[in-house]
Every structure is written in C-alpha cells, then in structure tokens.
Scaffold this active site. Structure first.
Site, mmCIF file in Angstrom:
data_model
loop_
_atom_site.group_PDB
_atom_site.id
_atom_site.type_symbol
_atom_site.label_atom_id
_atom_site.label_comp_id
_atom_site.label_asym_id
_atom_site.label_seq_id
_atom_site.Cartn_x
_atom_site.Cartn_y
_atom_site.Cartn_z
ATOM 1 N N HIS A 1 -25.226 121.002 -44.604
ATOM 2 C CA HIS A 1 -25.600 121.721 -43.383
ATOM 3 C C HIS A 1 -25.511 123.237 -43.562
ATOM 4 O O HIS A 1 -26.263 123.981 -42.930
ATOM 5 C CB HIS A 1 -24.734 121.236 -42.215
ATOM 6 C CG HIS A 1 -24.981 119.792 -41.875
ATOM 7 N ND1 HIS A 1 -24.008 118.949 -41.390
ATOM 8 C CD2 HIS A 1 -26.108 119.036 -41.978
ATOM 9 C CE1 HIS A 1 -24.531 117.739 -41.200
ATOM 10 N NE2 HIS A 1 -25.793 117.774 -41.550
ATOM 11 N N HIS B 1 -34.090 111.211 -42.630
ATOM 12 C CA HIS B 1 -32.972 110.294 -42.380
ATOM 13 C C HIS B 1 -32.039 111.005 -41.394
ATOM 14 O O HIS B 1 -31.040 111.612 -41.799
ATOM 15 C CB HIS B 1 -32.236 109.965 -43.676
ATOM 16 C CG HIS B 1 -33.039 109.184 -44.675
ATOM 17 N ND1 HIS B 1 -34.147 109.696 -45.307
ATOM 18 C CD2 HIS B 1 -32.884 107.918 -45.147
ATOM 19 C CE1 HIS B 1 -34.648 108.780 -46.129
ATOM 20 N NE2 HIS B 1 -33.904 107.686 -46.048
ATOM 21 N N SER C 1 -27.749 116.768 -38.311
ATOM 22 C CA SER C 1 -28.785 117.704 -38.773
ATOM 23 C C SER C 1 -29.935 117.874 -37.780
ATOM 24 O O SER C 1 -30.395 119.010 -37.558
ATOM 25 C CB SER C 1 -29.308 117.303 -40.158
ATOM 26 O OG SER C 1 -29.725 115.952 -40.186
ATOM 27 N N ASP D 1 -39.099 104.156 -41.366
ATOM 28 C CA ASP D 1 -38.617 104.474 -42.707
ATOM 29 C C ASP D 1 -38.917 105.939 -43.036
ATOM 30 O O ASP D 1 -40.070 106.373 -42.963
ATOM 31 C CB ASP D 1 -39.322 103.525 -43.694
ATOM 32 C CG ASP D 1 -39.060 103.917 -45.131
ATOM 33 O OD1 ASP D 1 -37.921 104.308 -45.446
ATOM 34 O OD2 ASP D 1 -40.005 103.827 -45.942
ATOM 35 N N GLY D 2 -37.891 106.656 -43.395
ATOM 36 C CA GLY D 2 -38.050 108.089 -43.661
ATOM 37 C C GLY D 2 -38.929 108.377 -44.864
ATOM 38 O O GLY D 2 -39.638 109.388 -44.896
ATOM 39 N N ASP E 1 -32.010 112.982 -46.525
ATOM 40 C CA ASP E 1 -30.544 112.788 -46.582
ATOM 41 C C ASP E 1 -30.221 111.299 -46.447
ATOM 42 O O ASP E 1 -29.703 110.859 -45.415
ATOM 43 C CB ASP E 1 -29.917 113.606 -45.432
ATOM 44 C CG ASP E 1 -28.412 113.462 -45.371
ATOM 45 O OD1 ASP E 1 -27.800 113.148 -46.410
ATOM 46 O OD2 ASP E 1 -27.849 113.665 -44.270
HETATM 47 C C1 LIG Z 1 -26.451 110.317 -44.225
HETATM 48 S S1 LIG Z 1 -27.039 109.661 -42.729
HETATM 49 C C2 LIG Z 1 -27.962 110.983 -42.054
HETATM 50 C C3 LIG Z 1 -27.156 112.105 -41.521
HETATM 51 C C4 LIG Z 1 -27.971 113.235 -40.945
HETATM 52 N N1 LIG Z 1 -29.037 113.664 -41.840
HETATM 53 C C5 LIG Z 1 -27.089 114.421 -40.667
HETATM 54 O O1 LIG Z 1 -26.948 115.292 -41.540
HETATM 55 O O2 LIG Z 1 -26.550 114.513 -39.559
HETATM 56 C C6 LIG Z 1 -28.303 108.573 -43.256
HETATM 57 C C7 LIG Z 1 -29.081 107.896 -42.135
HETATM 58 O O3 LIG Z 1 -30.218 107.267 -42.711
HETATM 59 C C8 LIG Z 1 -30.509 106.099 -41.968
HETATM 60 N N2 LIG Z 1 -31.396 105.302 -42.834
HETATM 61 C C9 LIG Z 1 -31.096 104.384 -43.768
HETATM 62 N N3 LIG Z 1 -32.203 103.983 -44.434
HETATM 63 C C10 LIG Z 1 -33.242 104.682 -43.900
HETATM 64 C C11 LIG Z 1 -34.640 104.768 -44.170
HETATM 65 N N4 LIG Z 1 -35.209 104.035 -45.143
HETATM 66 N N5 LIG Z 1 -35.377 105.622 -43.430
HETATM 67 C C12 LIG Z 1 -34.828 106.383 -42.444
HETATM 68 N N6 LIG Z 1 -33.517 106.348 -42.150
HETATM 69 C C13 LIG Z 1 -32.731 105.522 -42.871
HETATM 70 C C14 LIG Z 1 -29.179 105.523 -41.613
HETATM 71 O O4 LIG Z 1 -29.278 104.745 -40.439
HETATM 72 C C15 LIG Z 1 -28.337 106.804 -41.399
HETATM 73 O O5 LIG Z 1 -28.322 107.127 -40.025
#
Ligand SMILES: C[S@@+](CC[C@H](N)C(=O)[O-])C[C@H]1O[C@@H](n2cnc3c(N)ncnc32)[C@H](O)[C@@H]1O
Length: 279
Positions: free
Chosen positions: A18, A41, A99, A142-143, A163
């Site tokens: 961050h 993500h 984020s 999906d991200g 992320d």
């Molecule tokens: C490390 S956390 C994200 C934290 C956020 N970026 C932050 O800094 O506040 C990862 C997130 O990715 C999500 N996730 C897992 N697989 C994913 C995918 N294929 N596409 C999008 N999100 C996904 C999870 O549910 C989780 O909330």
C-alpha cells in the site's frame, strides 16, 4: 475459499504494497489526464483491527502499528499514512482500509476504478464500502479474466494492481500468463504486482517470464523482514512494478530502508530493488 485477508490486514506485506501503491498513485495524479485503475483482487475493502481476525493474528501490530506515529518517516510514505488516517478519523488505529478503498478515496472526478473479487461475499462487502464513490465499480469475477477483458482502457492511462492470495500452486504461473496478456494488450499501462517471498523458485520463474516477455521497464522492490535463510516460510514480500520506475525508484529508495529497519522481525532484515532485464 481459505484465504481471508482480515488476518493479514496492515501487516508488513500490506505496508509495502500500500505504501508503493499510494506513492505511485500520487505521482500519476500529477498529470491532469483521466486515469483508469483496475484492482484485480480487491478483497472486502475495509478491515476492523479490533475484530477477531486481526486480534487473533496480531499481524498489524508488527506492520502499520509500528510506523503510523513515526515522526521521522520519509515524505514518500505520507500518501499511504493519509489513506490509513482517513479510515480512522477519530485518531488511533482501529480500522485499516483495503486497496480499493484507498484508491477510491484518492481518485479525482476524471478518474475511474474497477475492483474485482472472485468471491461473492468479499465482492458484496466491497460494493457496500465503495457505494459512496461514484467513479468506483465492483465486479464479482476472476481478476485475471478482468486484466485481459478490460485492457486497454479508453482513457489510455491506467494503473493495474494485481494482488492475489497465493493459495493455489498455479498462482505464479496464472499471474505470469495474465500479466503478459495484459501487457501485450496495453504495453503503456503501469502494473503493480504483489508476491510473497517464500518460494524462491516460483519468484525466479515469474521474473524469467517477465524478462522473456521483453518488458523494458520492470523492477522489483523486495522487503525481507528477516533473514530468508534462517527458517522456511514467508520472509517478506515484493512488488513487481512495470512502467513505474520513474515514480517508484525514488519513492522506494526512501521507503524501503525505513521499512526494513522498523518492520524487522529478527536479524537480517533488508530491502532491495532489482531491475529485471532479458540479458
Ligand atoms: C490479498 S487479498 C486482496 C487484498 C486487497 N488487494 C488489499 O490490498 O486490500 C486477495 C483477494 O483475492 C480474492 N481472489 C482469489 N482468487 C481470485 C481471482 N481469481 N480473481 C479475483 N479475486 C480473487 C480473494 O477473495 C481475496 O479477497
């Protein structure tokens, strides 16, 4: 779903990620042109540090809690500190913004954010958190698919934060594939990718992939909070930044050594920046 970011909110990895993100965003906003941000993500958007998950793990106490009051913190950390303080308007440190919330608060009227999370609970919570921000939209998807589908943006200026949770064995490979596809579609984009420093081979594989892709401006900024050879497990984390060295080289040169000193969890903590080249 096993991964819950609530246990990790505000830890050393979040601080590195961050701090870099907000320093980069501050730089990108120095140009008037509209900016598109994709947070692939996104997570749930906000975390209660007095809640069960944070209190059980205690991770934020060795992260943001160690530095938020520091009077000698480098100026480059101030956009990040401002983002954390915005979530704690009464002072103290009881909440930590995710984020997408940090980004949404920082964006100007001409900018736009799309934040994704694959998991419907997280995406629904995030949609609630971002409701007041008209320029922010949440997509439960999906991200990696979003990185391919949403690039290039019509604005032609974009920051893409990737992320992932790294709970799947294929995560590094999936990430490399999506990043290369995204960069091919949008080579002028600014990309910021977080990764854990735990599996050396996996990290080297990602860097080999980036070098082979021929990306000219790729730099890693890595924060080891302890000696990686002292014990197995996660010794720190890194940011892989593409097309961001103009902003992040100077910012991280100030932030990195400060974090290595203040967030050390044992002997041998250090920070290093490495340029990824194809040679
Ligand atoms: C490390 S956390 C994200 C934290 C956020 N970026 C932050 O800094 O506040 C990862 C997130 O990715 C999500 N996730 C897992 N697989 C994913 C995918 N294929 N596409 C999008 N999100 C996904 C999870 O549910 C989780 O909330």
């Amino acid at each position: 779903m096993n991964y819950l970011h609530g246990f990790h909110a505000g830890n050393h990895a979040d601080v590195l990620k961050h701090a870099g993100l907000m320093a980069l965003l501050a730089y990108l906003k120095t140009k008037e042109k509209p900016l598109f941000v994709l947070d692939s993500h996104g997570g749930r958007g906000g975390y209660d540090l007095s809640g069960d998950q944070s209190q059980r793990s205690g991770e934020y106490r060795h992260g943001i809690a160690r530095i938020i009051e520091a009077s000698d913190a480098p100026a480059a950390l101030q956009p990040y500190f401002a983002a954390v303080r915005a979530d704690n308007p009464g002072g103290g440190l009881s909440r930590y913004p995710g984020s997408p919330l940090m980004i949404a608060r920082a964006l100007r009227p001409q900018d736009r954010l799309i934040a994704c999370d694959l998991h419907s609970d997280e995406a629904a919570h995030l949609a609630d958190v971002l409701r007041p921000y008209r320029k922010a939209r949440v997509e439960a998807r999906d991200g990696y698919g979003a990185v391919k589908a949403l690039l290039p943006p019509p604005e032609r200026r974009g920051l893409i934060l990737i992320d992932p949770p790294f709970e799947k064995k294929t995560e590094f490979a999936d990430l490399a594939t999506a990043l290369r596809a995204g960069w091919k579609r949008f080579p002028a984009g600014v990309y910021l990718v977080w990764y854990p420093l735990k599996d050396r081979e996996a990290v080297s594989g990602l860097m080999r992939d980036i070098a082979e892709a021929g990306i000219a401006d790729a730099v890693t900024y890595e924060l080891f909070v302890r000696d990686p050879d002292a014990a197995p497990g996660m010794a720190g984390s890194g940011l892989l930044a593409i097309n961001a060295s103009f902003a992040l080289d100077p910012a991280m040169a100030a932030i990195g050594p400060f974090l290595a000193e203040r967030l050390a969890q044992g002997a041998g903590a250090f920070f290093k920046a490495t340029r990824i080249t194809g040679e």
